[in-house]
Design an enzyme around this catalytic site. Structure first.
Site, PDB file in Angstrom:
ATOM      1  N   ARG A  77       0.821  -1.220   0.000  1.00 20.29           N
ATOM      2  CA  ARG A  77       0.000   0.000   0.000  1.00 20.29           C
ATOM      3  C   ARG A  77       0.849   1.262   0.000  1.00 20.29           C
ATOM      4  O   ARG A  77       0.598   2.183  -0.779  1.00 20.29           O
ATOM      5  CB  ARG A  77      -0.959   0.009   1.189  1.00 20.29           C
ATOM      6  CG  ARG A  77      -2.051  -1.042   1.079  1.00 20.29           C
ATOM      7  CD  ARG A  77      -2.923  -1.072   2.309  1.00 20.29           C
ATOM      8  NE  ARG A  77      -2.100  -1.374   3.468  1.00 20.29           N
ATOM      9  CZ  ARG A  77      -2.381  -1.031   4.716  1.00 20.29           C
ATOM     10  NH1 ARG A  77      -3.489  -0.363   4.986  1.00 20.29           N
ATOM     11  NH2 ARG A  77      -1.591  -1.364   5.711  1.00 20.29           N
ATOM     12  N   ASN A 128      -6.020  -2.550   2.034  1.00 25.72           N
ATOM     13  CA  ASN A 128      -6.075  -4.007   2.169  1.00 25.72           C
ATOM     14  C   ASN A 128      -7.533  -4.415   2.268  1.00 25.72           C
ATOM     15  O   ASN A 128      -8.350  -3.700   2.847  1.00 25.72           O
ATOM     16  CB  ASN A 128      -5.354  -4.466   3.436  1.00 25.72           C
ATOM     17  CG  ASN A 128      -3.851  -4.420   3.310  1.00 25.72           C
ATOM     18  OD1 ASN A 128      -3.302  -4.379   2.221  1.00 25.72           O
ATOM     19  ND2 ASN A 128      -3.172  -4.432   4.438  1.00 25.72           N
TER      20      ASN A 128
END
Length: 95
Positions: free
Chosen positions: A21, A39
């Site tokens: 990320r 996520n």
């Protein structure tokens, strides 16, 4: 917003716990893209990204490999019109 596009990506593989990320945020910012990445509870990473088509394609190519610790098995893609609702790229909490 003329010429900008939106793409939603679903990235599967070993993509959580490997700095995916934050690496995506850095890459998107470098490319001048806006949106978010998070996520998912199923182990995938999801991203919504808006920007110029060429920069989006570069980000998508990056997403097929991710950071060095990741193993990307597949990248699902859905294209749509940009909404302009994002001014920068952020990491969101898990869905």
């Amino acid at each position: 917003m003329s010429g900008t596009r939106r793409v939603t990506l679903l990235i599967q593989g070993k993509v959580q716990g490997v700095f995916f990320r934050e690496s995506a945020r850095i890459e998107a910012t470098r490319l001048g893209l806006a949106g978010w990445v998070r996520n998912r509870s199923d182990g995938a990473v999801e991203a919504v990204v808006e920007g110029e088509p060429g920069m989006l394609e570069e980000f998508i190519r990056w997403s097929h490999r991710g950071p060095s610790q990741a193993r990307v098995d597949s990248v699902g893609r859905t294209d749509s019109e940009a909404t302009g609702e994002y001014s920068h790229f952020i990491v969101e909490r898990t869905s």
